[in-house]
Design a protein around this motif. Sequence first.
Motif, short mmCIF file in Angstrom:
data_model
loop_
_atom_site.label_atom_id
_atom_site.label_comp_id
_atom_site.label_asym_id
_atom_site.label_seq_id
_atom_site.Cartn_x
_atom_site.Cartn_y
_atom_site.Cartn_z
N LYS A 119 -19.14 -8.99 31.72
CA LYS A 119 -19.90 -7.86 31.19
C LYS A 119 -20.51 -7.06 32.34
N ARG B 37 -23.18 -4.51 33.83
CA ARG B 37 -24.53 -4.02 33.53
C ARG B 37 -24.91 -2.99 34.61
N GLY C 276 -22.45 -2.32 29.63
CA GLY C 276 -22.00 -3.21 28.57
C GLY C 276 -20.50 -3.33 28.44
N THR D 99 -16.70 -4.52 28.90
CA THR D 99 -16.06 -5.78 29.26
C THR D 99 -15.07 -5.52 30.38
#
Length: 378
Positions: free
Chosen positions: A316, A318, A355, A357
């Motif tokens: 993930k 961020r 967020g 992937t």
Amino acid sequence: MRVHPISALLVLAIAVSLPACKKDAESKDGKAAAEASASTLAVSTTPVVERDMASGITVSGPVAAVEEMQLGVELSGLRVTGLNVDVGQSVRQGQVLLTLDHRTLDSDLAQARAALREAQTGADLARANLARGQNLAADKYISAMQLDELRAARTQGEARVATARAAFDAASLRRSFADLRAPANGVISKRLVQSGQVVAAGMELMRLIRDGRLEWRADLPASQLAAVKPGDTIRLTSREGVNVDGVVRAVSPGVDATTRTGTVYANLPAPQGLQPGTFLQGHIATGTTRAKVVPASSIVMRDGFPTVFVIENGNKARAIRVEQGQKTGDLVEITRGLETGKAVVTEGAGFLADGDTVRVVAPTTSAAAKPQTAGSQP
């Protein structure tokens, strides 16, 4: 028990179809997993490291003359009869730049010269009379009173000479004021007078850049001013892309109470065509410092703020806002927002959103071969 032929055929068909259905399901699951993997963005990362970086301050400021002299005359009501220089011209010390109408001054000087010669003649006669009187007094041919009168006449004659000489010197000085001369070598930066113009005492007529010397000035807040010292090098970049190097000559000992800034003065030994008044960006080299750095490719702009992406939970991305410092080569200093050792996304950072992937892969050959050293300021 007798089995019906049709039932046997149905059982056989089901037994044959079950393995085929299982293979189709497994094929669909593998295809879905492959599609999911293909839709995940592949990125590469690099850790935040600490390095010795060339520290400095980048700030803009004007180019100005080290000493710009305002030139004028000390006479009023005289007309300009000659202009010998123009803007941009180099001049020598003592060179006549401008001439005023000096006919009246020449007449006054001639009168003062004649008065001086007259006074000198009178003084010579008084001295000769005194010499003769002293010889006569020795033989008692004149009285002591007459001898005193001759001495007084000599003293008066010498005083008249001194007065006449002072008047002559004053007239000569006034005559010299009619010629405006260069007080030093330099370049004429401004001319505010025209031929035929009547000028007044103290009026600014020209400006002279002493010795043609230029400097660069920049105002810095107190926090940055303390890091600069005389002898630090600077590099200015002109609009034409030409780099001009200089050296810090002086730093304000304090800051202005209103603006909370102080001024840095840097000499430009080779100004290379820079003009006074030009506003240029300069980088002041203040030494080296230990800093946290990341590759410049890892920093992207999001909502107007510099941002980097870190990987959490294995896949993930961020987004983290950071504050940048100095940039040296391919490395950028991070002053706030990241810790040493934190892995940041380098390749693929420009395509990420908070967020997303991701799939972490090794960097490409070209990126891996890219030098990650803190070099000198470009």
